[in-house]
Design an enzyme around this catalytic site. Structure first.
Site, short mmCIF file in Angstrom:
data_model
loop_
_atom_site.label_atom_id
_atom_site.label_comp_id
_atom_site.label_asym_id
_atom_site.label_seq_id
_atom_site.Cartn_x
_atom_site.Cartn_y
_atom_site.Cartn_z
N GLY A 87 0.80 -1.01 -0.64
CA GLY A 87 -0.59 0.58 0.10
C GLY A 87 0.94 1.26 0.24
O GLY A 87 0.48 2.24 -0.27
N HIS A 94 -3.42 -2.96 -5.48
CA HIS A 94 -3.11 -3.97 -5.92
C HIS A 94 -2.39 -5.06 -4.87
O HIS A 94 -1.39 -4.64 -3.63
CB HIS A 94 -1.48 -3.61 -6.77
CG HIS A 94 -0.49 -2.58 -6.47
ND1 HIS A 94 -0.71 -1.13 -5.65
CD2 HIS A 94 0.72 -3.12 -5.45
CE1 HIS A 94 0.19 -0.75 -4.28
NE2 HIS A 94 1.30 -2.00 -5.49
#
Length: 131
Positions: A87, A94
C-alpha cells in the site's frame, strides 16, 4: 486524485505483461519481481487503499486473487503463493502474489531488485497467461 500508473496500464496507455483480465480486475507481471511470475492483481477502479473498496469490489478482487494464486501455484510447481498488500508504492490498490517454496529467500523490499527485461517478462507471461 491523479491517474496512477495502474490506471494508465488499465487504459492501455502504458504496456504491461497481462496474464488475466475480467470486467473488474486485471493481473499482470511486475517489472521488479521478488521471484519469477510475481504478479500484481489490481481492481480496475482506482482506489488508494484496500479498505476503501466497496464490499463488492473487495470480493471481486479477492476472487481474482484466489484464481490467480491457484494458477500460479499449479504452473510454477512452487509450494505456496505468498500474498502481500503493502500500500505505499502506488496510490491504487494492488495485491502482490509471489510463487514461493520453503527456503526461497524473498524480501518485501523491491527498491533493490533489478528490473526484468521486457523479453523475459513476455516469456513468463506467455507461460502463465489465463485465457
Amino acid at each position: 486524485m491523479q491517474d496512477s500508473v495502474f490506471t494508465k496500464i488499465i487504459r492501455g496507455e502504458i504496456p504491461c505483461h497481462r496474464i488475466y483480465e475480467d470486467e473488474h480486475t486485471i493481473a499482470f507481471l511486475t517489472i521488479q519481481p521478488f521471484a519469477p511470475a510475481h504478479t500484481l492483481v489490481v481492481p480496475k477502479r482506482q482506489v488508494d487503499q484496500l479498505w476503501d473498496l466497496t464490499d463488492d469490489e473487495y470480493h471481486e478482487l479477492m476472487t481474482t486473487v484466489k484464481k490467480i494464486s491457484l494458477h500460479l501455484r499449479q504452473v510454477s510447481g512452487k509450494d505456496r503463493v505468498g500474498m502481500t498488500v503493502k500500500g505505499f508504492d502506488v496510490p491504487h490498490v494492488h495485491v502482490h502474489l509471489v510463487p514461493i517454496s520453503r527456503g526461497d529467500g524473498v524480501s518485501l523490499d523491491q527498491n533493490n531488485l533489478p528490473i526484468t527485461s521486457d523479453e523475459e517478462l513476455a516469456t513468463i507471461a506467455e507461460r502463465y497467461r489465463i485465457s
